[in-house]
Write an enzyme that holds these catalytic residues in place. Structure first.
Site, short mmCIF file in Angstrom:
data_model
loop_
_atom_site.label_atom_id
_atom_site.label_comp_id
_atom_site.label_asym_id
_atom_site.label_seq_id
_atom_site.Cartn_x
_atom_site.Cartn_y
_atom_site.Cartn_z
N TYR A 77 0.85 -1.20 0.00
CA TYR A 77 0.00 0.00 0.00
C TYR A 77 0.88 1.24 0.00
O TYR A 77 0.61 2.22 -0.71
CB TYR A 77 -0.93 0.01 1.22
CG TYR A 77 -1.98 1.09 1.12
CD1 TYR A 77 -3.21 0.83 0.51
CD2 TYR A 77 -1.73 2.38 1.60
CE1 TYR A 77 -4.16 1.81 0.38
CE2 TYR A 77 -2.69 3.37 1.46
CZ TYR A 77 -3.91 3.09 0.86
OH TYR A 77 -4.84 4.07 0.73
N PHE A 129 -7.64 20.87 -25.07
CA PHE A 129 -7.95 19.44 -25.07
C PHE A 129 -9.17 19.24 -24.20
O PHE A 129 -9.35 19.92 -23.19
CB PHE A 129 -6.77 18.58 -24.60
CG PHE A 129 -7.07 17.12 -24.75
CD1 PHE A 129 -7.14 16.55 -26.01
CD2 PHE A 129 -7.38 16.33 -23.66
CE1 PHE A 129 -7.49 15.21 -26.17
CE2 PHE A 129 -7.73 14.99 -23.81
CZ PHE A 129 -7.78 14.43 -25.06
N THR A 130 -10.01 18.27 -24.59
CA THR A 130 -11.33 18.10 -23.96
C THR A 130 -11.25 18.03 -22.43
O THR A 130 -11.85 18.85 -21.73
CB THR A 130 -11.99 16.83 -24.50
OG1 THR A 130 -11.06 15.74 -24.38
CG2 THR A 130 -12.36 16.98 -25.96
N ASP A 220 1.35 20.13 -21.03
CA ASP A 220 0.71 18.83 -21.22
C ASP A 220 1.70 18.00 -22.03
O ASP A 220 1.82 18.16 -23.24
CB ASP A 220 -0.62 19.01 -21.97
CG ASP A 220 -1.36 17.69 -22.16
OD1 ASP A 220 -0.70 16.63 -22.16
OD2 ASP A 220 -2.59 17.72 -22.33
N LYS A 263 -0.27 7.20 -23.48
CA LYS A 263 0.19 7.55 -24.84
C LYS A 263 1.68 7.24 -24.96
O LYS A 263 2.04 6.08 -25.10
CB LYS A 263 -0.13 9.03 -25.11
CG LYS A 263 -1.43 9.56 -24.49
CD LYS A 263 -2.69 9.12 -25.20
CE LYS A 263 -3.98 9.48 -24.47
NZ LYS A 263 -4.30 10.84 -24.16
N ARG A 387 -13.79 14.55 -34.17
CA ARG A 387 -13.14 15.67 -33.49
C ARG A 387 -13.64 16.93 -34.19
O ARG A 387 -13.00 17.45 -35.10
CB ARG A 387 -11.61 15.57 -33.58
CG ARG A 387 -10.99 14.64 -32.53
CD ARG A 387 -11.25 15.18 -31.13
NE ARG A 387 -10.69 14.40 -30.05
CZ ARG A 387 -11.36 14.01 -28.97
NH1 ARG A 387 -12.65 14.26 -28.85
NH2 ARG A 387 -10.76 13.38 -27.99
N PHE A 454 -19.21 13.98 -26.40
CA PHE A 454 -18.83 13.11 -27.52
C PHE A 454 -18.70 11.64 -27.12
O PHE A 454 -18.86 10.76 -27.94
CB PHE A 454 -17.51 13.60 -28.15
CG PHE A 454 -16.36 13.66 -27.19
CD1 PHE A 454 -16.17 14.76 -26.39
CD2 PHE A 454 -15.46 12.61 -27.10
CE1 PHE A 454 -15.12 14.81 -25.49
CE2 PHE A 454 -14.41 12.65 -26.21
CZ PHE A 454 -14.24 13.75 -25.39
C1 LIG Z 1 -5.37 11.66 -23.44
C2 LIG Z 1 -5.00 13.06 -23.18
C3 LIG Z 1 -5.24 13.65 -21.93
C4 LIG Z 1 -6.05 12.99 -20.84
O1 LIG Z 1 -5.45 11.85 -20.37
P1 LIG Z 1 -6.28 10.55 -19.89
O2 LIG Z 1 -5.20 9.59 -19.52
O3 LIG Z 1 -7.12 10.11 -21.03
O4 LIG Z 1 -7.09 10.96 -18.72
C5 LIG Z 1 -4.77 14.95 -21.75
N1 LIG Z 1 -4.13 15.61 -22.72
C6 LIG Z 1 -3.90 15.08 -23.92
C7 LIG Z 1 -3.20 15.86 -24.97
C8 LIG Z 1 -4.35 13.79 -24.20
O5 LIG Z 1 -4.16 13.28 -25.42
#
Ligand SMILES: *Cc1c(COP(=O)(O)O)cnc(C)c1O
Length: 463
Positions: A77, A129-130, A220, A263, A387, A454
């Site tokens: 933990y 970004f969303t 980011d 990613k 998109r 979406f």
């Molecule tokens: C995927 C993504 C996020 C969010 O990350 P999650 O792991 O899906 O929560 C933030 N910024 C960018 C550019 C992304 O592609």
């Protein structure tokens, strides 16, 4: 005379050790399930998809080295060994001293937004970004897009279409005052602009501006390795530097970063918050306990953190990132042979079809990109995502649809998952839909959820 080889090919820098069979379906079957799932590709069952180009998020194939790491997960933990390995690699490769693990990128965005934003603030960023923008808005900020105009033009060939426009930034500072701007939300590359990179020169210029006005810079860094690759290939003075050197140099200009490990890091789950600011670190390390889990696992299993730590080492390998971006490039070039309208230059993680040009007879409110994503799925079982107007959501003040200039279908490549033959099949499907484009009718929205619509909105075909 025998045919001669004019150009030597390259191939991916991996071979396949484990395979996952995929189901083949008929057009009739796909028509039925598309209707049943409200013409939203997010609502399809994965087993009904033939080639899944929905997203590169968490869909990566891990290496044998990463899988081996899963076996040495320390599931304590508190104080897991894998947490310390991951922290070491965050320091070593991103060059940032303080680290908090989160279960994915948006959880790190949530913490950063909560800590840095006060209600009434403004957060400028390059496009949006969303999930990033949503967390900034939920924390009480207004997001302001300060990306260069070229980014909104799918045909413009600017090599760094993700760059920030200093004029737009300056205008915002003059309008609202630097005190109301807690930080710049810098993404490199810009997902929503088509995976378009940011130049090191632009990062430095913006940094200079921010230093003058006392504004912080946050990155980011979800696909920062792809950005580093483009800097190496396109920016003067970087051809001889390694991807690892460029990544570290990029991050050196920021107070902190958030990363979706799903990613670049080639894992299936995970997120990173890293900062040089000890106060922000301490607050994040405290808040993570409320929302995610203890600060040495942040909602992850020990084995996930080990896979991330090893993924960081693999992601900066030049041949790995070259093979990744090379696949996307191959797909884009093949589509261009058939004059299919795509966003150019070809980005790092995906091909973006320009739905406005593809289906010029549809109005934006008839959801051209949503329509196109569905038509491709029905044609071949290849799944992409919208998109455009659906992803852009509504203006929180007026309640009106945001009408983005870009109306795109994203066909995204999971890392190390598909072969060139899959890309050829996907190409032929897009071209087949393109040939029949004049017959395609649009959609109407019949169900609209309140957040990130979406993902769950449902549609019906227009007659
Ligand atoms: C995927 C993504 C996020 C969010 O990350 P999650 O792991 O899906 O929560 C933030 N910024 C960018 C550019 C992304 O592609």
């Amino acid at each position: 005379m025998a045919k001669r080889i004019v150009k030597r090919s390259w191939a991916e820098n991996f071979k396949i050790k484990v395979v996952e069979p995929i189901k083949m379906t008929t057009r009739e079957y796909r028509e039925k399930v598309a209707k049943e799932t409200g013409y939203n590709t997010f609502l399809l069952k994965s087993e009904d998809v033939y080639i899944d180009l929905l997203t590169d998020s968490g869909t990566n194939a891990m290496s044998d080295n990463q899988w081996a790491g899963m076996m040495i997960g320390d599931e304590a933990y508190a104080g897991s060994r894998n947490f310390y390995h991951l922290w070491d690699n965050v320091k070593k490769y991103y060059g940032i001293p303080y680290f908090v693990p989160t279960h994915q990128g948006r959880a790190a965005e949530h913490l950063v937004s909560k800590i840095l934003i006060k209600p009434g603030d403004f957060v400028p960023g390059n496009m949006y970004f969303t999930t990033t923008r949503l967390h900034q808005e939920l924390a009480g900020a207004t997001f302001v897009d300060v990306i260069i105009d070229e980014a909104h033009d799918p045909a413009n060939l600017h090599p760094f279409k993700g760059n920030i426009d200093l004029g737009k930034l300056d205008k915002l500072v003059k309008e609202v005052g630097a005190k109301k701007i807690p930080y710049i939300s810098f993404a490199a590359p810009v997902n929503m602009a088509g995976g378009q990179p940011v130049s090191m020169a632009n990062i430095k210029e913006v940094e200079k501006f921010c230093q003058k006005h006392g504004i912080k810079m946050w990155l980011d860094a979800t696909r920062a390795v792809e950005n580093a690759y483009f800097i190496k290939m396109r920016e003067k003075g970087y051809a001889q530097k390694t991807i690892a050197q460029i990544l570290k140099e990029m991050c050196s200009h920021f107070e902190g970063i958030w990363v979706s490990a799903k990613k670049d890091l080639m894992v299936n789950i995970g997120g990173i918050l890293a900062t040089r600011n000890k106060r922000v670190f301490e607050e994040a390390r405290n808040l993570v306990v409320v929302y995610e889990g203890l600060h040495t696992y942040g909602g992850l299993a020990g084995r996930d953190m080990e896979a991330m730590a090893r993924g960081i080492e693999e992601m900066v390998d030049f041949d790995t990132i070259k093979a990744r971006i090379g696949q996307v490039e191959y797909f884009g070039k093949r589509l261009m042979e058939y004059k299919v309208p795509i966003v150019q230059p070809i980005g790092g993680h995906a091909i973006f079809l320009d739905a406005k040009k593809f289906l010029p007879h549809l109005k934006q409110i008839e959801f051209p990109a949503q329509t196109l994503a569905n038509e491709i799925y029905i044609d071949s079982g290849v799944r992409g995502m919208e998109r455009g107007i659906v992803s852009a959501g509504r203006n929180p003040k007026t309640g009106e649809h945001n009408m983005p200039k870009l109306e795109l279908v994203r066909l995204t490549f999971p890392r190390r998952v598909y072969t060139q033959a899959h890309i050829d099949v996907a190409t032929e499907s897009v071209v087949a839909v393109f040939d029949e484009r004049k017959k395609i009718k649009g959609l109407k929205m019949v169900y609209e959820p309140k957040y990130l619509r979406f993902f769950q909105a449902r549609f019906d075909k227009l007659k």
